[in-house]
Design an enzyme around this catalytic site. Structure first.
Site, PDB file in Angstrom:
ATOM      1  N   ALA A  50     -39.288  32.554 -70.244  1.00 42.81           N
ATOM      2  CA  ALA A  50     -38.944  31.510 -69.267  1.00 42.81           C
ATOM      3  C   ALA A  50     -38.983  32.002 -67.824  1.00 42.81           C
ATOM      4  O   ALA A  50     -38.990  31.184 -66.899  1.00 42.81           O
ATOM      5  CB  ALA A  50     -37.554  30.956 -69.563  1.00 42.81           C
ATOM      6  N   TYR A  51     -38.977  33.309 -67.603  1.00 42.23           N
ATOM      7  CA  TYR A  51     -38.958  33.832 -66.227  1.00 42.23           C
ATOM      8  C   TYR A  51     -40.321  33.634 -65.592  1.00 42.23           C
ATOM      9  O   TYR A  51     -41.323  34.059 -66.133  1.00 42.23           O
ATOM     10  CB  TYR A  51     -38.619  35.315 -66.205  1.00 42.23           C
ATOM     11  CG  TYR A  51     -37.296  35.721 -66.793  1.00 42.23           C
ATOM     12  CD1 TYR A  51     -36.256  34.819 -66.975  1.00 42.23           C
ATOM     13  CD2 TYR A  51     -37.080  37.047 -67.187  1.00 42.23           C
ATOM     14  CE1 TYR A  51     -35.040  35.218 -67.514  1.00 42.23           C
ATOM     15  CE2 TYR A  51     -35.863  37.449 -67.722  1.00 42.23           C
ATOM     16  CZ  TYR A  51     -34.859  36.533 -67.882  1.00 42.23           C
ATOM     17  OH  TYR A  51     -33.658  36.939 -68.422  1.00 42.23           O
TER      18      TYR A  51
END
Length: 317
Positions: A50-51
């Site tokens: 998700a980063y």
């Protein structure tokens, strides 16, 4: 070096957080940070699929792509990369189908054949835990993942995960990633550490520097009004109690010739079940403090002093 749980992953006792790559550190800066960390002996990088999807223009997987490009460019030996699943915009949740698809996408972005350490990032109550545990076990059986791990799960759910994996003869998790630092202790120490010790799980704590507060940047209670993107998370700790912790860190750090941040990391390293705190750097100049935090050895008296000054109860707030 430190071994993670029952695995054969021997790692440097400070994990470099990849949450800033593609966010507060662009590609060039990220490469410089990774170079400095690795040249200083670091070999354990933490990221997530998700980063950093929250950044305008990013899609998620941005950190993994940068790390993958660095790995391809530098070809470092024996680097352990941990990543996570459940929060990527295209791979939400922990259904078996999603876990498999997300792992394959992470492998492609990182440019590796096997994920060293794969976390369930956040619990997903919409999916039976049996399904998630089996999906992670299948990834190990199929060679896509070496070891599994759990992040942001309650003690009860960790116990349930381990029980299900044992019953199925599936891969057991080797690590837990909780929010843990000198100003956020109670929940982990009361609930997570006991279960980690019971099942031989290592802790790899995130927010090891309390979003920057434990660097000593915020030295006044007036800092509580800060509103910059990363300052809000740190400045909330700038209370009288928090500042007493900083003062103690500073005094102990001076005795060892290291920074407040390095001293805070050294305390966390000394705690039961902790293998390697996670700390990130947005500038290459910050890496020296992180490396110091992995190496400085505090005395038993210094550890006790920090434990005592950081003790928290609702009555003190």
């Amino acid at each position: 070096m430190t071994r993670i749980g029952i695995s054969d992953l021997d790692i440097f006792p400070l994990s470099l957080g990849g949450n800033v790559f593609g966010w507060t550190a662009d590609r060039e800066t990220s490469f410089a940070i990774l170079d400095a960390y690795h040249s200083g002996g670091g070999d354990f990088i933490d990221t997530a699929d998700a980063y950093s999807a929250w950044v305008p223009g990013n899609t998620g997987g941005d950190s993994e792509r940068i790390i993958g490009e660095w790995l391809a460019s530098r070809r470092p030996e024996n680097v352990v990369v941990a990543t996570k699943v459940s929060q990527h915009p295209e791979f939400k949740g922990l259904s078996a189908k999603n876990v498999r698809a997300a792992a394959e996408a992470s492998l492609q972005r990182l440019g590796v054949d096997t994920l060293d350490l794969y976390y369930a990032h956040f619990d997903d109550a919409t999916v039976p835990l049996e399904e998630t545990v089996a999906a992670f076990g299948d990834l190990v059986s199929d060679g896509l993942v070496r070891y599994t791990a759990i992040s942001n799960y309650s003690a009860d759910r960790i116990r349930e995960w381990v029980g299900l994996a044992r019953a199925a003869g599936s891969a057991l998790p080797v690590a837990i990633q909780p929010h843990y630092n000198l100003v956020h202790r109670n929940e982990v120490e009361e609930q997570i550490v006991p279960i980690a010790e019971e099942f031989d799980l290592s802790l790899v704590p995130y927010y090891a520097l309390a979003a920057g507060f434990l660097t000593g940047k915020y030295r006044s209670t007036d800092a509580a009004g800060e509103t910059s993107p990363r300052a809000e998370g740190a400045s909330k700790y700038a209370t009288d109690h928090g500042l007493r912790i900083i003062d103690a860190l500073e005094g102990i750090g001076q005795a060892h010739g290291v920074s407040i941040a390095a001293t805070a990391l050294a305390w966390l390293r000394s705690q039961p079940a902790v293998a390697a705190p996670i700390a990130s750097a947005s500038r290459v100049e910050q890496i020296a403090d992180l490396l110091d935090g992995a190496r400085v050895q505090l005395t038993a008296e210094e550890i006790s002093e920090l434990t005592e000054v950081s003790a928290w109860s609702p009555a003190r707030v």
